[in-house]
Scaffold this active site. Sequence first.
Site, PDB file in Angstrom:
ATOM      1  N   SER A  29       0.812  -1.215   0.000  1.00 60.31           N
ATOM      2  CA  SER A  29       0.000   0.000   0.000  1.00 60.31           C
ATOM      3  C   SER A  29       0.846   1.267   0.000  1.00 60.31           C
ATOM      4  CB  SER A  29      -0.934   0.008   1.222  1.00 60.31           C
ATOM      5  OG  SER A  29      -0.174  -0.035   2.427  1.00 60.31           O
ATOM      6  N   GLY A  30       2.165   1.116   0.215  1.00 62.28           N
ATOM      7  CA  GLY A  30       3.061   2.268   0.208  1.00 62.28           C
ATOM      8  C   GLY A  30       3.519   2.704   1.581  1.00 62.28           C
ATOM      9  N   HIS A  87      15.484  -4.246   0.622  1.00 62.92           N
ATOM     10  CA  HIS A  87      15.162  -3.196   1.592  1.00 62.92           C
ATOM     11  C   HIS A  87      16.434  -2.587   2.195  1.00 62.92           C
ATOM     12  CE1 HIS A  87      10.852  -3.480   1.547  1.00 62.92           C
ATOM     13  NE2 HIS A  87      10.868  -4.785   1.772  1.00 62.92           N
ATOM     14  N   ASP A 122       9.983  -1.594  11.507  1.00 58.47           N
ATOM     15  CA  ASP A 122       9.292  -2.193  10.375  1.00 58.47           C
ATOM     16  C   ASP A 122       9.506  -3.712  10.426  1.00 58.47           C
ATOM     17  OD1 ASP A 122       8.017  -2.700   8.005  1.00 58.47           O
ATOM     18  OD2 ASP A 122       9.261  -1.373   6.780  1.00 58.47           O
TER      19      ASP A 122
END
Length: 211
Positions: A29-30, A87, A122
């Site tokens: 979703s960003g 990432h 995260d």
Amino acid sequence: MSNCLVLDKRLDLLSLKPHSLLCVGGTRSGKSDFALMYANQFQGERAFIATMQKNFTQAQKDIENGQAADNQDKIQDQEILARILKHQKQRDKAWFTLEEPFDIVSAINMAEERNSSIILVDCISLWLSNLLCLEENEENILKKVEALADTIQKSKKPLVFVSNEVGMGIVPLYKSARLFRDIQGKTNQILAEACEAVVIFSCGIPLLIKG
């Protein structure tokens, strides 16, 4: 695409700069890209607390050596590691990474001791999954969430959390999946109450719902 998120007129966090921010949304979703981009606005060392378990030593060596996987399990491990490495490349040398799948509070305290300018976690969903894999029950997990909420209130450094919204689809078929969904929903409520600002994401578009 990332720059469009910051310039969206519905969201001006760069001027708001909340002490604590929760970014929540569905898969792709960003939310993670936005959280990273927002944290990059801070000067000095930034702390990234990664909650994904990295127990793929042999698969990691295979990736680095360019070797193919021997079986389906290794293929899955390589796929996960490829995501991790992707990432990692998004974070420059100003980032300090702490890999902590279970004790987020201790990781935050460690980042504060290093005097990091901002701390990004995260993600919350993987943390909850890790605790469930340890056979922690719902009551104990939510106690840990409450302890995290208390840490948010007391923290002297800006905090950003990324979490998933998993309760807007069909009811999961399996009991374990329903338990995770329920814990995730309660966790999001607790953290949303503790954080100064909350942003929800859909189709890459952020919408400020608290702050």
